[in-house]
Design a protein around this motif. Structure first.
Motif, PDB file in Angstrom:
ATOM      1  N   TYR A   1      -7.974   0.146   1.077  1.00  0.00           N
ATOM      2  CA  TYR A   1      -7.537  -0.867   2.057  1.00  0.00           C
ATOM      3  C   TYR A   1      -8.764  -1.371   2.800  1.00  0.00           C
ATOM      4  O   TYR A   1      -9.474  -0.598   3.448  1.00  0.00           O
ATOM      5  CB  TYR A   1      -6.518  -0.265   3.036  1.00  0.00           C
ATOM      6  CG  TYR A   1      -5.826  -1.298   3.892  1.00  0.00           C
ATOM      7  CD1 TYR A   1      -4.550  -1.746   3.573  1.00  0.00           C
ATOM      8  CD2 TYR A   1      -6.451  -1.841   5.011  1.00  0.00           C
ATOM      9  CE1 TYR A   1      -3.915  -2.700   4.341  1.00  0.00           C
ATOM     10  CE2 TYR A   1      -5.827  -2.808   5.783  1.00  0.00           C
ATOM     11  CZ  TYR A   1      -4.558  -3.230   5.444  1.00  0.00           C
ATOM     12  OH  TYR A   1      -3.929  -4.185   6.204  1.00  0.00           O
TER      13      TYR A   1
ATOM     14  N   ASP B   1       3.599   9.794   1.727  1.00  0.00           N
ATOM     15  CA  ASP B   1       3.718   9.197   0.416  1.00  0.00           C
ATOM     16  C   ASP B   1       5.153   9.397  -0.058  1.00  0.00           C
ATOM     17  O   ASP B   1       5.645  10.529  -0.102  1.00  0.00           O
ATOM     18  CB  ASP B   1       2.749   9.865  -0.562  1.00  0.00           C
ATOM     19  CG  ASP B   1       2.804   9.245  -1.940  1.00  0.00           C
ATOM     20  OD1 ASP B   1       2.248   8.156  -2.105  1.00  0.00           O
ATOM     21  OD2 ASP B   1       3.412   9.847  -2.840  1.00  0.00           O
TER      22      ASP B   1
ATOM     23  N   PHE C   1      -1.608   5.052   8.861  1.00  0.00           N
ATOM     24  CA  PHE C   1      -1.836   5.603   7.536  1.00  0.00           C
ATOM     25  C   PHE C   1      -2.002   7.129   7.534  1.00  0.00           C
ATOM     26  O   PHE C   1      -1.494   7.793   6.629  1.00  0.00           O
ATOM     27  CB  PHE C   1      -3.031   4.919   6.877  1.00  0.00           C
ATOM     28  CG  PHE C   1      -2.655   3.684   6.100  1.00  0.00           C
ATOM     29  CD1 PHE C   1      -1.901   2.684   6.694  1.00  0.00           C
ATOM     30  CD2 PHE C   1      -3.036   3.522   4.782  1.00  0.00           C
ATOM     31  CE1 PHE C   1      -1.538   1.554   5.990  1.00  0.00           C
ATOM     32  CE2 PHE C   1      -2.681   2.387   4.068  1.00  0.00           C
ATOM     33  CZ  PHE C   1      -1.931   1.403   4.676  1.00  0.00           C
TER      34      PHE C   1
ATOM     35  N   ALA D   1       0.831  -1.210   0.000  1.00  0.00           N
ATOM     36  CA  ALA D   1       0.000   0.000   0.000  1.00  0.00           C
ATOM     37  C   ALA D   1       0.860   1.252   0.000  1.00  0.00           C
ATOM     38  O   ALA D   1       0.524   2.259  -0.636  1.00  0.00           O
ATOM     39  CB  ALA D   1      -0.923  -0.015   1.216  1.00  0.00           C
TER      40      ALA D   1
ATOM     41  N   THR E   1      -5.860   7.497  -0.351  1.00  0.00           N
ATOM     42  CA  THR E   1      -6.283   6.233   0.259  1.00  0.00           C
ATOM     43  C   THR E   1      -7.673   6.368   0.857  1.00  0.00           C
ATOM     44  O   THR E   1      -8.033   7.427   1.381  1.00  0.00           O
ATOM     45  CB  THR E   1      -5.293   5.822   1.372  1.00  0.00           C
ATOM     46  OG1 THR E   1      -3.987   5.703   0.820  1.00  0.00           O
ATOM     47  CG2 THR E   1      -5.689   4.498   2.000  1.00  0.00           C
TER      48      THR E   1
ATOM     49  N   ILE F   1      -5.297   3.874  -3.345  1.00  0.00           N
ATOM     50  CA  ILE F   1      -5.289   2.653  -2.537  1.00  0.00           C
ATOM     51  C   ILE F   1      -6.640   2.524  -1.838  1.00  0.00           C
ATOM     52  O   ILE F   1      -7.124   3.479  -1.226  1.00  0.00           O
ATOM     53  CB  ILE F   1      -4.172   2.686  -1.475  1.00  0.00           C
ATOM     54  CG1 ILE F   1      -2.788   2.703  -2.127  1.00  0.00           C
ATOM     55  CG2 ILE F   1      -4.310   1.503  -0.515  1.00  0.00           C
ATOM     56  CD1 ILE F   1      -2.402   1.415  -2.791  1.00  0.00           C
TER      57      ILE F   1
END
Length: 584
Positions: free
Chosen positions: A258, A280, A275, A248, A291, A256
């Motif tokens: 998740y 990044d 996260f 990820a 994400t 992404i």
């Protein structure tokens, strides 16, 4: 619509039976009981509907009302999906927390997208232009990393009669009007799509472009392709979750999704904590800017696990249609299959292998077949390309790859990263075993065009070396390495370099957490150069113990940490030192 007198007649855990719902459709969303719990019709028998409820049914009683909503279980699509954290049926957990506090109450309902927030809309076409399905009506800066493309629905084709001026709009505001064969249609930035219905693809492209993950064992030996289907099976403690976190974080995809499907709450908490603060690696922006998270832990209602996979895939397909490359991390599909097994048992269906329903294989196929790389037509004859890559973790009990979920998954995926308990116990991570794993995607043309070194040749030579080493290991267990001929001892040493200096990679290392393709190929070129020179030197009479004790061997072991990703000249210098070490 269903009869207002619809009532619950029987309850079996998360499965509820209601009468007088004969006019409702299969897959329709319903409100169950006085608290209006969210449910979905999964079977109809004359006037009796079987409903799976996505919330806790404790306290629910026969006789309570059931009302159909007149639409299938759907996902809200529009600006605001990214950076959000949802439950399995796309209820924003932050909004639920505001309504109910830490312990979520039942029957809460909130839109999947904030209807009050305004977005900066910039129109793309102008009045009078012809509009077709999935045409880009305008753009919205959804995050610092992703520009949201507002798309025309699939069923809209015609002439654009009006489009909004640049400005701030809510997702429910009308931003365009299109004259179609059925009259004028008003379009907003908000759409809804049934989660169990794949979004159509007009032209599917072959999976020929690799997803670069920065993980050497994956990119070099078992590459994934954009639009591919991949599985990570492994027993408890073998590193499935950490591997998915790495994918990820480092994969060269745009978006992404998740999905924490039935995993332990502490693992999902780790994701929710990490996260939002992870950077990044390419933009140095928070990774949450591209994400969306779906949290459906093991202590949440089991039926919501079953929906969470479809919810995440539908969101991914939406961003694919915009022209983005999306990766889905589903952790884990075994827990999703367990939800199918529980519902099947509640419905008293005939069990198949290990109690799973007979339709397990078809359901797994439905999920992985929604992966794909697509080409979408744009105005002026141009096209845009998007893809959905599905990476599903599998948690076989006891690490047994012959159990039904793993066996059926192998039928539908073309990349299989088998995690090995012995490697994990030896602290070899990622514990993807080179003998049980495989990739059927042909990405050699991409490597031939973009890489300076011949990836296909290096890969074939490395795999041959590992295969020979595996055969020799059985002999070593019987007689020891010292009894082997010199050539075979060099094979063992070279294979050890491949496994320890190349395949082993530190997820928490600042230097080695990500390894670009050119560094990967350079490292393997050095190891194989050492192997060839060592064989020649041994054939010329040089003792093996002198070869394996050369100072350059230690340099090869250290190169993954010692050589930065942006300084590949050091690899070229190391290769020269390897060659010079055998010229003395």
């Amino acid at each position: 619509m269903a009869n207002e007198a619809s009532r619950i007649v029987r309850i079996n855990g998360p499965v509820v039976f209601a009468d007088c719902l004969g006019r409702a459709g299969l897959g329709e969303q319903v409100d169950v009981g006085h608290e209006k719990l969210t449910g979905e019709i999964i079977a109809l028998d004359r006037d009796t509907a079987t409903i799976q409820v996505y919330e806790d049914t404790r306290g629910l009683k026969p006789g309570e009302p059931v009302a159909a909503r007149g639409e299938p279980m759907s996902v809200w699509l529009g600006p605001g999906i990214l950076r959000s954290i949802y439950d399995g049926i796309q209820r924003p957990l932050e909004k639920l927390h505001e309504q109910s506090g830490t312990f979520l109450a039942r029957g809460l309902s909130t839109p999947g997208i904030d209807l009050d927030r305004t977005w900066s809309f910039t129109p793309k076409p102008k009045a009078g232009d012809e509009i077709h399905s999935l045409a880009v009506l305008g753009e919205v800066p959804e995050t610092d990393l992703i520009t949201h493309r507002v798309l025309a629905p699939f069923d809209v084709t015609g002439s654009l009669t009006w489009i909004a001026e640049p400005g701030e709009y809510r997702v429910s505001d009308v931003v365009a009007r299109v004259r179609t064969g059925d009259g004028e249609r008003e379009l907003t930035m908000l759409q809804k799509w049934p989660i169990r219905k794949p979004r159509p693809i007009a032209k599917r492209l072959a999976p020929r472009v690799p997803v670069i993950t920065g993980q050497r064992v994956i990119d070099f030996l078992f590459p994934a392709a954009r639009g591919g289907a991949c599985a990570i099976p492994g027993g408890f403690g073998t590193g499935k979750t950490v591997t998915q976190h790495q994918l990820a974080k480092w994969s060269d995809v745009d978006v992404i999704v998740y999905i924490g499907c039935g995993e332990r709450g502490n693992e999902m908490t780790q994701v929710l904590d990490e996260f939002p603060v992870l950077k990044d690696p390419r933009s140095q922006k928070p990774i949450m800017e591209r994400t969306t998270l779906i949290a459906n832990t093991s202590n949440m209602p089991v039926t919501a696990r079953e929906a969470s996979i479809y919810t995440g895939i539908t969101m991914a397909e939406y961003y694919r249609d915009m022209g983005y490359h999306v990766a889905i991390m589903a952790d884990s599909t075994s827990r999703w299959a367990e939800a199918l097994r529980e519902i099947s048992g509640r419905l008293e269906q005939m069990p198949a292998e290990e109690g799973y329903p007979a339709y397990l294989a078809s359901r797994i196929g439905e999920v992985y077949e929604r992966a794909g790389r697509a080409e979408i037509a744009e105005a002026g004859g141009t096209t845009r390309e998007g893809s959905v890559t599905i990476i599903g973790a599998v948690s076989p009990p006891g690490g047994d790859f012959s159990e039904p979920v793993t066996t059926h998954t192998k039928r539908f995926v073309r990349t299989f990263w088998g995690l090995d308990r012995d490697l994990a116990s030896a602290r070899h991570f990622p514990s993807i075993h080179w003998n049980t794993s495989y990739s059927e995607y042909d990405v050699s043309a991409w490597y031939a065009e973009h890489a300076k070194l011949p990836w296909a040749q290096l890969r074939d030579r490395a795999r041959a070396l590992l295969k020979e080493d595996d055969q020799l290991q059985n002999i070593v267990k019987l007689i020891g390495p010292d009894a082997l001929p010199d050539r075979q001892r060099i094979v063992l040493e070279s294979a050890r370099l491949v496994k320890e200096a190349f395949l082993q990679q530190g997820a928490f290392s600042e230097v080695d957490s990500y390894c670009p393709v050119e560094k990967q190929l350079g490292m393997m070129d050095i190891i194989l150069t050492f192997h060839e020179r060592a064989l020649r030197a041994s054939a010329a009479g040089r003792p093996v113990h002198q070869i394996v004790s050369l100072p350059v061997v230690e340099e090869i072991h250290r190169m993954k940490e010692a050589v930065p990703a942006d300084d590949l000249d050091q690899l070229a210098a190391l290769k020269k030192r390897v060659e010079q070490a055998f010229e003395r």
